[in-house]
Design an enzyme around this catalytic site. Structure first.
Site, short mmCIF file in Angstrom:
data_model
loop_
_atom_site.label_atom_id
_atom_site.label_comp_id
_atom_site.label_asym_id
_atom_site.label_seq_id
_atom_site.Cartn_x
_atom_site.Cartn_y
_atom_site.Cartn_z
N ASN A 153 0.75 -1.35 -0.08
CA ASN A 153 0.13 -0.02 -0.13
C ASN A 153 0.97 1.14 -0.11
OD1 ASN A 153 -2.07 -2.05 0.35
ND2 ASN A 153 -2.82 -1.01 2.35
N HIS A 156 1.32 -9.72 -1.06
CA HIS A 156 1.88 -9.39 0.23
C HIS A 156 1.07 -10.31 1.01
CE1 HIS A 156 -2.42 -8.19 0.68
NE2 HIS A 156 -2.36 -7.65 1.73
#
Length: 338
Positions: free
Chosen positions: A209, A265
């Site tokens: 992010n 992730h």
């Protein structure tokens, strides 16, 4: 993930800016976890805070240089955010964020962490930039949509040019939010290492992010956005988590250009939160955790292990992107909730 030319897309960075994994490895044998379950549960309760409740008491707060950053004054939108950041530093969010003890199993002697092949006690945390990052994301996503008007179906791709004042503001605010997220993890690990009376042998930290300035194979500088993806450049270390009952993996990136030097992730969700709540019962989840010898504090059925994809299948699908150096298997987990 995606790459852009001299522009940043706030929505493609995400709401929880700089959300990350952080791992500390201690010179303790795995049996330490089973012998000290209650003690370690108390350490987690005493040294972590989750969700939107108050942070640490005044006497237990830790300072950090990120709170003194000039960016809080340089970016007008951030001028009233410093107090909230100071209140929340060292804490974790809700949802899928956690702090947990588990077993680290190093399998590759060329792991670059200075660790011998074998098993250790590990501390793994997952959380992001808290209220600071969320406010930055929402504010600049709205401004991007107002200043870069796209068809409704593409509105979330609205960008801010990095040669514009707004683009520079967002980049500075995003960077500060990422630094704040990192500071939160550093405080979590510092508190728990001190409570354990141990110094970590090694640490690994990687984030998602976020947006990075990087160079393509042809030499072009681009802005790589990794929302739900993590850097996997050549030699870059990271952790890709599974679930509460499945291992996460310590990895080293291979720098594959076709994936923009990125990897997943985490395992990713198999069920939405709504579906998990509809289909799974609390008693069923608790039994599943007991069957896998995992102790959970907090959490909810929406974060049940069964709501996540098979991490082994996920790792198999990206074996060309990363080398596996070892694993982390959760044993004592702390999440938001009672």
């Amino acid at each position: 993930m995606l790459a852009t030319d001299n522009a940043v897309i706030p929505y493609a960075v995400g709401v929880d800016i700089g959300c990350r994994m952080a791992l500390s490895v201690f010179a303790l044998p795995p049996k330490f976890l089973s012998q000290r379950v209650q003690e370690l549960q108390k350490l987690l309760l005493d040294n972590t805070r989750f969700g939107n409740r108050t942070g640490f008491d005044r006497g237990k707060k830790l300072g950090h240089e990120v709170l003194e950053s000039d960016t809080f004054q340089a970016v007008p939108f951030l001028r009233n955010k410093q107090a909230t950041a100071a209140e929340q530093i060292g804490t974790s969010g809700s949802g899928n964020h956690f702090v947990e003890f588990g077993v680290v199993d190093i399998t590759d002697p060329t792991n670059e962490m200075g660790l011998a092949v074998g098993q250790y006690v590990g501390l793994l945390s997952h959380s992001g930039s808290r209220g600071l990052g969320a406010s930055v994301a929402n504010h600049y996503t709205k401004l991007a949509m107002e200043n870069c008007q796209l068809p409704n179906e593409a509105k979330h791709l609205a960008w801010l040019g990095l040669d514009s004042e707004l683009g520079q503001e967002y980049w500075a605010a995003m960077t500060l939010a990422g630094d704040f997220a990192s500071a939160c993890h550093h405080q979590i690990h510092h508190r728990l290492a001190k409570a354990l009376g141990e110094r970590p042998l090694a640490k690994v930290e990687n984030h998602h992010n976020f947006a990075w300035k990087e160079r393509m194979a042809d030499g072009r500088e681009v802005i790589v956005h990794r929302k739900g993806a993590t850097p996997a450049g050549r030699g870059v270390l990271g952790i890709i988590p599974g679930s509460m009952t499945a291992p996460g993996f310590i990895v080293r990136g291979r720098g594959v250009a076709e994936s923009l030097g990125s990897a997943s992730h985490g395992a990713g969700r198999l069920m939405s939160r709504t579906r998990a709540k509809q289909e799974l019962g609390e008693a069923q989840v608790r039994q599943y955790l007991r069957d896998h010898d995992v102790v959970l504090q907090g959490g909810g059925v929406d974060e049940a292990p069964m709501a996540y994809k098979d991490i082994h299948a996920v790792m198999q699908s990206q074996q060309e992107l990363v080398d596996v150096l070892g694993s982390f298997t959760p044993k004592i987990v702390r999440m938001d909730g009672a």
